[in-house]
Structures are given as C-alpha cells and as structure tokens.
Design an enzyme around this catalytic site. Structure first.
Site, PDB file in Angstrom:
ATOM      1  N   LYS A 115       0.835  -1.213   0.000  1.00 19.36           N
ATOM      2  CA  LYS A 115       0.000   0.000   0.000  1.00 19.36           C
ATOM      3  C   LYS A 115       0.863   1.253   0.000  1.00 19.36           C
ATOM      4  CE  LYS A 115      -4.399  -1.616   1.674  1.00 19.36           C
ATOM      5  NZ  LYS A 115      -5.420  -1.565   2.704  1.00 19.36           N
ATOM      6  N   LYS A 197      -3.710 -11.046  -6.979  1.00 22.79           N
ATOM      7  CA  LYS A 197      -5.026 -11.365  -6.409  1.00 22.79           C
ATOM      8  C   LYS A 197      -6.102 -10.430  -6.987  1.00 22.79           C
ATOM      9  CE  LYS A 197      -5.481  -8.498  -2.341  1.00 22.79           C
ATOM     10  NZ  LYS A 197      -5.895  -8.267  -0.998  1.00 22.79           N
ATOM     11  N   LYS A 200     -10.225  -5.047  -5.098  1.00 16.25           N
ATOM     12  CA  LYS A 200     -11.151  -3.924  -5.263  1.00 16.25           C
ATOM     13  C   LYS A 200     -10.456  -2.746  -5.938  1.00 16.25           C
ATOM     14  CE  LYS A 200     -12.026  -4.309  -0.690  1.00 16.25           C
ATOM     15  NZ  LYS A 200     -12.563  -4.280   0.654  1.00 16.25           N
TER      16      LYS A 200
END
Ligand code: TYM
Length: 334
Positions: A115, A197, A200
């Site tokens: 992140k 993966k 979102k």
C-alpha cells in the site's frame, strides 16, 4: 464465550466495490459459520481512512456494505453487524496495543509495503499501524475464530503475537484467535493477470468480478479471462489462469477442484469459461435481488445499525475495562 458458543469476528473495508474474491474468500464462509459461532461482523470504516476517501462516498459505501452483509444471508437479529466507527473501544484498545507492538513487526507487513508503494504520496502513520487496529477489532470481542482470505494471514499472526504478549505481561485477558481459511476460494486471482489477487483497487475492471456486475458483464469478463495455450482443464500451478477458474467454479458450486476437473474432462476452454460465468451468475443473482429489496427498507436498516452498535459497545466495553485495569489506568470512580 456467549451463549455457550465460541466467538467469531471478521470485517471488511468499505473501500471500492466488493469483488468475487471478497465474497468467496470471506463473506460466503461468514454465512455458513453463523450457526456455529456467536458472530461479530464489522464494516471497518476506520481502516478505510488509511487511504484518502471522499467523505460522502465512504458513507454511502459503508451503508451498502452493511446491506450486502445482510443480503448475503447474515441475519442481523442473530449476529452483530455494525460500523467500527460507532464503537469507540476499537480506537481506545488500538492505542494501548500500539504501545505493545514493535516497529520491526509492522515493518515486515507485506500489505503495508504494497500500500505504501501504491500511495507513495500519503504514507501516513495510520497505514503503518493498520494491523494493530485490526488486532484490537478481533481481541475486543474475545474472538476464537477469524474467517479471512489468505492475504490477511500475516495480520492474523501479528494479532496472535500481540495477544500472547499482553497475556504474558498482564495475565490472561485475551483469547488467542485462529484464522479460518476456506477450503476453496481463499485466494481468488485477477482474471486478467492470474499472478495477482483479485482486488477492489485493481485499475483494470476486467480483472475483477464485482458483486453488483450484471450477468452480461460477468459472462463477458469470463470469456475474456486470461488462460494459456495448453488447452487442458487441469488443476496445476503451471496453468494459473485455469487453476483460478477451477477454484471459482468449485467455490460457487460446492465441488472440490478435482470434481470440477473430472466434470470438464476432454472439454475445451470455450466451454469451460461460460460455465464458470453461469456458476457465478447463479450465486450472485439472489444476492443482488436481496440487496435491491433491502435498499428500499431504510427504517429497517437504520434499526439494525442502532441496535447492533449497542450490542457491540456492550461486549467490547467489557474487554476494554478489563484491559484498562490491568495496564494501570486509574479506576473510574465516577
Ligand atoms: P478487505 O476488506 O481487503 O477484504 C475483506 C475480506 O476479503 C478477503 N479477500 C479475498 N479472499 C480471496 N481472494 C481474494 N482475491 C480476496 N481479496 C480479499 C480478505 O482476505 C478479507 O478476509 N484488514 C481487512 C479487514 C479487517 C479485518 C479485521 C478482517 C479489519 N479488521 C478483523 C478480519 C478481522 C481487509 O482489509 O480486508
């Protein structure tokens, strides 16, 4: 433990549009575990603000996520579904646990590294201590079981370490939780890049199936899914695209991957891909219909939000008071 049942805790971020990965990796298992455990399912809106959010959008997404929990089949009369930000004990315990967590431990978190790379202009302290808030979520409810996808395992391990550290220093206060990982679907990959993966926050919308995608869109995305030139429906790491489709099909139909392979023996990708699409459509259709129905039940949803927040405050308050005593905060004699 309440009602003689062990406690289960899990949560999801109200960020972005929920994907099939969130559903198969977590939400679907939540529903099946409802009877066995005393369950707390939180919309973790405090976690969401570690990344900059549009306030109106966050509020609306959080509410939609709450409705999605119910639409997926979690009965809010029997389970506690609530907004994390409505229960101040989360922030209070997170602070205490911050003082029991080492920088080195947080530095090792791969999700933080990912992140931080993605949001290089906003590497805030909240993003760094995010796993501590997650530990607080779980430990406040004395959860024994935490159903999550594989990507949350490292955070779960840290939670266990923090709980054990606290218990060793101050005496047994926290239940040390175990992760619950579903047999299939615990790591759903992107349809466009099966080494990543399904997420979102993926910039390519064709890589993810969103829970509110209509049947045509779902079918189109599966038909375009990246596979390989082997041409055989086999469950092996060398064919990650097909392996992912087998996982999705199996999770949706309740088959094992081996049963799925057998069912499609000798068939081509041209037949398999639309079958996966159909399986996903059948799982998402009832969810979408129930969501649309709930969307018209404003008063009912409001009452769920109110009543469950009260329950979450009561249960978490008990643990928090115990912790405060143990660490030496002055007694509240008022
Ligand atoms: P979040 O919101 O990113 O994801 C919610 C759940 O979905 C699972 N998941 C997946 N499973 C399979 N395949 C995928 N591609 C996939 N993508 C996501 C996640 O593993 C997760 O179970 N930090 C957490 C939220 C959280 C939490 C908690 C979870 C906050 N406090 C306490 C459990 C307990 C998160 O960001 O999940």
């Amino acid at each position: 433990m309440t009602d003689g049942k062990k406690v289960l805790f899990s949560g999801m971020q109200a960020t972005g549009n929920l994907t099939l990965g969130n559903y198969l990796g977590a939400l679907k298992n939540w529903v099946t575990l409802c009877d066995e455990y005393e369950c707390f399912y939180s919309v973790v809106d405090m976690h969401s603000i570690t990344v900059r959010q549009d306030p109106a959008e966050l509020r609306s997404r959080a509410r939609r996520l709450m409705m999605l929990y119910i639409a997926a089949g979690i009965d809010p009369e029997k389970n506690c579904i609530y907004y994390q930000s409505h229960v101040s004990a989360h922030a209070e315990l997170a602070w205490i646990l911050n003082c029991l967590t080492y920088m080195g431990e947080l530095n090792r978190m791969t999700q933080f590294k990912d992140k931080a790379a993605k949001h290089a202009d906003n590497i805030n302290a909240g993003l760094f201590t995010y796993p501590v808030l997650m530990a607080a979520d779980i430990l406040l409810y004395q959860a024994a079981v935490v159903p999550v996808g594989v990507d949350q395992m490292q955070h779960l391990e840290l939670t266990r370490n923090i709980a054990e550290r606290f218990n060793n220093i101050y005496g047994d206060v926290f239940t040390v939780p175990e992760a619950y990982i579903g047999k299939v679907g615990a790591k759903i990959m992107s349809l466009q890049d099966p080494s990543k993966k399904m997420s979102k926050s993926d910039e390519n919308p064709n890589g993810s199936i969103y829970l509110m995608d209509d049947p045509d869109t779902i079918m189109r995305k599966f038909k375009r899914a990246v596979t390989d030139s082997v041409g055989e429906i086999a469950y092996r790491d060398e064919q990650p695209g097909i392996k992912n489709l087998i996982d999705i099909y199996s999770a949706c139909t309740g088959c094992t991957p081996q049963e799925t392979v057998r069912a499609f023996e000798g068939k081509g990708y041209g037949e398999f891909k639309p079958a996966v699409g159909e399986a996903v459509i059948s799982v998402l259709r009832p969810l979408q219909e129930e969501f649309a129905r709930l969307n018209k039940e404003k008063d009912y949803i409001d009452s769920v939000i109110r009543d469950n927040a009260e329950k979450a405050r009561r249960v978490s308050g008990k643990t928090l008071r115990k912790v405060m005593r143990k660490i030496g905060y002055p007694d509240r004699i008022f």
